[in-house]
Scaffold this active site. Structure first.
Site: not given
Ligand code: AHR
Length: 502
Positions: A176, A295
């Site tokens: 991320e 995720e």
């Protein structure tokens, strides 16, 4: 009597999405909260083996047949020095984990985790730190893990007691990196450059590895789409996958809208695939980039509790969502959506596996127990291997706050050529009526129903807790094949697994 809604499905071996990569049933263990310490590792627990791993938890992970586990983060990895987690445990440093404001004792590191993963039968999807570290730490970790011996880092691994190389195939290039919360956040160009240079060096050490570049942290990021296009512009020829992350929530307590959120997941997948193909066209490349949805889950129940946790403790109870029945239905629709996109999504990780937004929970010094979402995850992982089919479905639809034309029936099917079994996964989104399913199973002649598993509950907010299993599946569904037609009632608000064999 409640009116029933009629739904039709045509299934054929010839209507295929593609071969399912087993890794879409992957999961995730981060050094976060009680995932590692008190989750998989608790040396003082009565079930602990000689390495300190809880065997009750290992049994559940095996029951889920988890093929791949992402590690060690997540946000944690962006501040992690992997060298802190190898070598004699007594000399390892205690570090501040800035991502989760916790203290990391480093009792479990790369080798211990690889050992645990081997024991549960899973491969590891290893993430490298591209937040505070970079090319050098990444290529050294590949050498430490994958090089057989005769070099500084591989010999160090051997001196730590791990003669055999770990041979880790799949690696994440950071985590991320677009997020302002990320330690070492980067612009798309900054990340693209460090990712491609790390990828080059890592593949020079071991050309057999596969690499996942960071996509956006979610489709809601303002930089979404542009981020993917720029990152792939830099990395296209060096990476194999781009990541997708998304968490789903029922913050407004609007069930019909919540149950429709898998449509958003589907749209996200199609959008990222389009961006990959745009860059492919621009580069006149023959190579296709695949998707790693590494995720995904429901995450919101624990948000308020997390604000009250004192910082800097070891293994604080962070992100401990207690899932209810409606969450299990949503997870079922998300799993079906991944299967529908099995031609493009080759890796997916339910985030996470133990204690942290997880299907498995543990009590310190006590039992391990199964959350509601455990069941759809287990059913798809165990019965959903083979070829994803593309059933033609006609279902009545509804509109919700954010979605139009939401089918009451969310469903797909998997054909396992080896065992010649056919499995249908289905969610009935209707809050009022059962669905009467009529299936044309044309070329599955002489097939019969061997089991119709149903997860249903009168209370959508029902949860499981330690020693309280309110939400568990039964196999009393009524599916049958009559005169070559599959007939089944799918109760209102239910998860169904219909298993057929010759
Ligand atoms: O899974 C929990 C966290 O969610 C991960 O650490 C991070 O990557 C994401 O924001």
């Amino acid at each position: 009597m409640t009116n029933q809604l009629k739904v039709k499905m045509i299934l054929s071996k010839e209507f295929k999405v593609g071969k399912i990569d087993d890794r879409i049933y992957g999961s995730f263990i981060e050094h976060l909260g009680r995932a590692v310490y008190e989750g998989i590792y608790e040396p003082a627990h009565s079930s602990a083996n000689e390495q300190g791993f809880r065997q009750d938890v290992m049994d559940m992970v095996r029951e889920l047949k988890v093929p791949l586990i992402r590690y060690p983060g997540g946000n944690f990895v962006s501040g992690y020095n992997w060298e802190d987690g190898v070598g004699p445990v007594e000399s390892r440093p205690r570090r501040l984990d800035l991502a989760w404001k916790s203290t990391e004792p480093n009792h479990v590191g790369t080798n211990e985790f690889m050992n645990w993963a081997t024991q549960v039968g899973a491969e590891v999807n290893m993430a490298v730190n591209l937040g505070t570290r970079g090319v050098d730490a990444a290529r050294n970790l590949v050498e430490y893990c994958n090089h057989p011996g005769g070099s500084y880092w591989s010999d160090l691994r051997i001196s730590h007691g791990w003669k055999e190389a770990h041979r880790i195939k799949t690696w994440c290039l950071g985590n991320e990196m677009d997020g302002p919360w990320q330690i070492g956040q980067k612009t798309a160009d900054e990340y693209g450059r460090i990712a491609v240079e790390s990828a080059k060096a890592m593949k020079l050490v071991d050309p057999s590895i596969e690499l996942v570049a960071c996509g956006s942290s979610s489709s809601a990021m303002t930089t979404f789409a542009e981020w993917e296009a720029t990152v792939l512009d830099h990395t296209y020829e060096q990476v194999d996958y781009i990541s997708l992350h998304n968490y789903y929530a029922n913050r407004d307590n609007d069930l019909s809208n919540y149950l429709a959120q898998s449509l958003d997941m589907n749209h996200f997948i199609k959008s990222v695939a389009s961006i990959c193909d745009y860059v492919k066209a621009k580069k006149r490349s023959k190579k296709t980039i695949y998707l790693s949805f590494d995720e995904w889950n429901v995450w919101f129940h624990s948000n308020e509790a997390d604000k009250k946790i004192e910082p800097w403790s070891v293994a604080p109870p962070l992100l401990e969502d207690i899932y209810n029945f409606e969450d299990a239905l949503v997870v079922g629709t998300l799993l079906i959506t991944l299967l529908k996109n099995a031609d493009r999504v080759k890796i997916a990780c339910l985030a996470q596996l133990v204690n942290v937004i997880a299907p498995i929970m543990t009590d310190k010094e006590g039992d391990a127990w199964r959350q509601t979402i455990y069941y759809p995850y287990m059913h798809t992982s165990v019965y959903g291997r083979g070829t994803a089919l593309n059933p033609i479905i006609s279902s009545p639809v509804y509109d919700s706050k954010d979605f139009t034309d939401v089918p009451y029936l969310e469903s797909t099917a998997v054909y396992d050529e080896t065992n010649e079994t056919l499995t249908i996964f289905a969610v009935n989104r209707s809050q009022e009526a059962p669905l009467l399913l009529e299936g044309d199973i044309r070329d599955f002649t002489n097939y019969r129903v061997i089991e119709h598993i149903v997860l249903e509950n009168d209370d959508v907010k029902a949860t499981n807790q330690i020693n309280r299993t309110n939400v568990v599946p039964h196999n009393g569904g009524d599916a049958e094949v009559r005169d070559g037609t599959l007939l089944a009632h799918l109760p209102k608000l239910s998860w169904n697994v219909i298993r057929l064999a010759k």
